[in-house]
Design an enzyme around this catalytic site. Structure first.
Site, PDB file in Angstrom:
ATOM      1  CG  ASP A 282      69.790  84.403  15.716  1.00 34.73           C
ATOM      2  OD1 ASP A 282      68.552  84.521  15.575  1.00 34.73           O
ATOM      3  OD2 ASP A 282      70.352  84.434  16.819  1.00 34.73           O
TER       4      ASP A 282
ATOM      5  CB  SER B 103      76.817  83.925  16.905  1.00 34.30           C
ATOM      6  OG  SER B 103      76.630  82.711  16.206  1.00 34.30           O
TER       7      SER B 103
END
Length: 553
Positions: free
Chosen positions: A78, A467
């Site tokens: 990510d 996130s």
């Protein structure tokens, strides 16, 4: 044994010949065939070493009398995918991972599975597969990365993203930025804060599908290799005892997982993944349950990005068993819940909190309520999520003008060019599961705001997600999303937005009549899609339900 379908009998001579092409000998056909699923690659720091972990697990399987067979799945980093089109592909890999494991397990008739994930979507994708297949299963992750160190202080990936904003605003030199990038991520493992990967690996302990230490033992420790060997041994025992994931993944397991989530202050992404895993196990989790557990559970840990501690510090303090021991003092856990090693009580027994600065005592928590909260209002009729443990007290209640952006890129450019002011509410829409598609994480914008010193002055709302490394008044998963006609689609520049996290409310002061008028005039912006993204956008459901695929009509 299930694997007898590909190993035994006259008609399976062709199959055995193929096994023998792999080096199998006749004696192995009488033993259990254990699949070892891992996501080793040379593009993801958290996965670089997973071949070694898989080998250790395979050694444990052989020690216990089974026959291991390793196979891979994909995995996205990510961090590397952040801030460009790659982030559209991160969440959609969760479904690909679950589906591909189902295909491999059914096609080759494995008797049981060892799952070796590490990063963000790989952990929930594997958990979904375990629940769906209901073969005897156990997890051992690759473990967290060690924190970087500078002047004796820990550094995590959060510091790097926030440093970008600091450099852009002149609060940090580019030379210092370059120095940080050399030391912030010192080696293999999942990024060292309580971000999504480590959140989910810790939650797997509470779900009962991993041995103690799974979530916190650093990647580089020999203890991690020993844990993998023990995991390999244990899967053969689980197979012999007939213990399957759905005997463990009951409602009580998910309540324990939510309780741990609140105590740790996990990533908001757990509010996306736990419902998806529960869906595979046959029942629903919703935002109302999240708030119920949050109201009853004190927040005991402020790990990065909420505080200075890294996951290695949590491990040194006693790990998840020590957190369990604190929660058990107020009867907040179901200690009779079954696990892959017995009952949850077995890991609490003898656990000690070795550092009360990292794991606060239950009577002296960081917060009286949990790390996550779900909010509702006329901007989010189906709910949204915030990591309240990472919000500055001054931002728990906030009102201000909406600064509206159709997509992350435009918002990030505005932040970096100094167009966002204290008091603003940045709104990023058309980034939901369907509208993105793929529900981008917004670490770039939140970190830029933090690096500029605005994280305690500016709120951010999105139908995308954040996130686990994000901090500030970052409210995501707004449902319904803009692409599906959710009210966030009808906000206009300058509309007043009111946020009250303690009251669990997020609203615009625009009247219902005006919102209805705007809706009647609204047309969703077109987006040309092809390949997997087009198929994903057609199938994916709301973030409020875990962004799972809808059943075909």
């Amino acid at each position: 044994m299930k694997s007898d379908a590909v190993k035994k009998g006259l008609t399976r001579a062709p199959h055995r010949s193929l096994f023998k092409a792999l080096g199998f000998i006749d004696e192995e056909f009488d033993k259990a065939l254990i699949g070892i699923v891992h996501s080793e690659s040379e593009i993801v720091p958290g996965h670089l070493h997973l071949g070694n972990i898989a080998k250790a697990a395979a050694d444990g399987v052989r020690m216990a009398g089974g026959v291991p067979a390793r196979f891979p799945v994909i995995g996205v980093c990510d961090g590397i995918a952040m801030g460009h089109e790659g982030m559209c592909y991160s969440l959609p890999t969760r479904e690909l991972i679950a589906d591909s494991i189902e295909c491999m397990a059914r096609a080759h008739q494995f008797d049981a599975l060892v799952f070796i994930p590490n990063c963000d979507k790989i952990v929930p994708g594997m958990l979904m597969a375990a629940a769906r297949l209901d073969l005897p299963a156990i997890f051992v992750s690759g473990g967290p990365m060690l924190a970087g160190r500078r002047d004796g202080k820990p550094l995590t990936l959060t510091n790097m993203f926030e440093a970008v904003g600091a450099a852009a605003s002149g609060r940090m030199s580019e030379t210092e930025l370059r120095e940080l990038e050399d030391i912030a991520c010192p080696g293999c493992g999942s990024c060292s804060g309580m971000f999504t990967a480590n959140s989910m690996n810790c939650v797997t302990e509470a779900l009962g599908l991993a041995l103690p230490g799974n979530g916190t033992c650093p990647a580089v420790m020999a203890e991690r290799v020993r844990l993998a060997k023990k995991t390999g041994v244990r899967i053969v025992e689980l197979l012999k005892d007939g213990i399957r994931p759905r005997t463990i993944l009951t409602k009580r397991a998910f309540m324990n997982a939510l309780t741990l989530d609140m105590a740790l202050g996990c990533s908001t992404n757990t509010a996306l993944h736990l419902p998806a895993i529960a869906h595979e196990a046959g029942f629903d989790l919703d935002f109302n349950l999240l708030n119920k557990v949050s109201a009853a559970t004190p927040n005991l840990c402020h790990l990065s990005p909420a505080g200075p501690s890294a996951v290695e510090d949590l491990h040194a303090a006693g790990g998840i068993p020590a957190v369990f021991s604190e929660l058990a003092k107020k009867d907040l856990l179901d200690l009779d819940a079954p696990t892959v090693y017995g009952k949850l009580a077995d890991t609490v027994r003898g656990a000690v909190n070795k550092n009360t600065e990292v794991i606060r005592p239950i009577d002296d928590p960081f917060m009286e309520t949990g790390g996550l909260a779900a909010l509702w209002g006329n901007l989010a009729p189906d709910g949204c999520v915030v990591k309240q443990s990472a919000v500055a007290p001054s931002m728990l209640r906030h009102g201000g003008p909406a600064r509206v952006f159709d997509g992350e890129d435009a918002a990030f450019d505005a932040i970096m060019s100094g167009k966002i002011n204290a008091g603003d509410v940045v709104v990023i829409r058309y980034e939901g599961p369907r509208g993105g598609p793929g529900m981008k994480e917004m670490l770039g914008p939140t970190s830029a705001l933090a690096g500029m010193g605005l994280d305690d002055k500016v709120a951010l709302l999105t139908d995308g997600r954040f996130s686990g490394a994000s901090r500030g008044a970052a409210i995501g998963h707004i449902s319904p999303e803009a692409a599906c006609g959710g009210p966030i689609a009808f906000l206009r520049e300058g509309d007043t937005v009111s946020i009250d996290i303690p009251a669990r409310r997020v609203n615009t002061l625009v009247s219902d009549a005006e919102l209805a008028k705007r809706k009647a005039e609204w047309t969703p912006p077109p987006k040309a899609l092809s390949g997997y993204m087009a198929r994903y956008a057609r199938l994916v459901g709301s973030a409020s339900g875990g962004a799972v695929f809808s059943d075909p009509a």
